[in-house]
Scaffold this active site. Sequence first.
Site, PDB file in Angstrom:
ATOM      1  N   HIS A 156      16.255  45.838  22.179  1.00 13.68           N
ATOM      2  CA  HIS A 156      17.457  46.283  22.875  1.00 13.68           C
ATOM      3  C   HIS A 156      17.441  47.792  22.961  1.00 13.68           C
ATOM      4  O   HIS A 156      16.994  48.459  22.034  1.00 13.68           O
ATOM      5  CB  HIS A 156      18.721  45.813  22.145  1.00 13.68           C
ATOM      6  N   ASP A 181      20.273  37.209  24.125  1.00 14.10           N
ATOM      7  CA  ASP A 181      19.653  36.261  25.060  1.00 14.10           C
ATOM      8  C   ASP A 181      18.718  35.275  24.373  1.00 14.10           C
ATOM      9  O   ASP A 181      18.361  34.252  24.940  1.00 14.10           O
ATOM     10  CB  ASP A 181      18.880  37.022  26.145  1.00 14.10           C
TER      11      ASP A 181
END
Length: 431
Positions: free
Chosen positions: A308, A366
């Site tokens: 991320h 996700d």
Amino acid sequence: MPTPTSTAKLSFNDKTYDLPMMSPTIGPDVIDIRKLYVDADVFTFDPGFTSTAACESAITFIDGDKGELLHRGYPIEQLAAKSSYLEVCYLLLYGELPTADQLVDFTERVRRHTMVHEQMHYFFRGFRRDSHPMATMVGVVGAMSAFYHDSLDINDPWQREVAAIRMIAKLPTIAAMAYKYSVGQPFVYPKNALDYAGNFLHMCFAVPAEDFVVNPVLAKALDRIMMLHADHEQNASTSTVRLAGSSGANPFACIAAGIACLWGPAHGGANQACLEMLREIGTVDRIPEYIAKAKDKNSGFRLMGFGHRVYKNFDPRATVLKESADEVLEMLGIRDNPTLQVAKELERIALQDDYFISKKLYPNVDFYSGIILDAMGFPTSMFTPIFAIARTVGWISQWKEMIAEQNQKIGRPRQLYVGAPKRNYVDITKR
Ligand code: CMC
């Protein structure tokens, strides 16, 4: 705009420039460089905006090192445990948690807008059946500006409000219609007696020939997935919405732009890409091959659902969703699913691997959302549309905040030009 608290000094070419520094409520101080070009004739260079605060915002705060996500100051873990998606929508849009009456009123306002203009049904039919639902959504949400003329005036706060409620209410209907169209089933109208997530499950999975009963555990899990995706500060799609909105474009066009940006596999498209990767890996014994590929720069392959830009410790949304995944799979009696086995083993190996540890690559939201959505019966192509439904409130809240700002300007980044210097046109016969 916070008043400057101190001054930063920038020296080059024998000159020193004083740059005001501002302190946020929480987070790192910000150096105000707005006058730098005028005063010093230089630009700053920050592709990917890794060190640039592009706006002032009071909606969401992320501390990437601590793995902290706050909406209007409230930690995401508390919201996930105690709140609901629509309550979080209210919080994001209006800045405070609603009273019981305010929540009833807000829920009612959203419910009354769930149907789409009947003419839109024909618009859907212009798409190929095998279109990706995100492609259909970009088109149909953009086309809302051709259907809802009474909420296009961005200078009218009431019209902005109506546009906001319309999009929060209609995005699930549009996404479900895109799905139904892709599988050749009739569209299912919204049922306003159901809650937000339950209604979406109904519109996706009911058929006119049979009764459909919403499973409350699945509705709750979907509500939580939506809550965890509701807003995430100035990410790529939100910045896209703000940039589109800065030109004065109408709200439906701006949200369509956000949906288009979200679709990319580095952003919202990662949930689909992640589950497809887990299926491609197929069996646990093939994991080392994929780990090796992810480490090899020349392969161009990344472990989807890992890493991320902001979180460098853990993604708090992933922590909550991991629990939800366990609950949903347990409830559905899914234990020996090969995809799940691959996911668990991949996570275990990656979290112990030096490459992933040193680069601070952890499973992100996700990684787990796809596992839950798959167990619920959604095809992978619907994963990103569900993300888009959930993020709509974040996009709209950020768009409304930007429009209401007094000194709002069109977004216009500059560049480090590396092309040809000025040269004269050469006639075609002489090239
Ligand atoms: N697998 C393997 N290596 C990776 C991965 C990954 N998933 N992610 C980053 N790296 C490596 C990358 O190669 C780079 O290595 P080096 O420093 O040697 O060049 C280093 O880690 C830093 O990567 P980066 O691309 O500079 O980091 P970024 O902040 O620009 O990218 C990211 C963040 C999320 C785009 C990236 O981690 C990624 O592509 N992840 C996979 C896609 C994904 O799961 N996206 C969903 C993000 S969460 C939901 C959302 O925001 O929509």
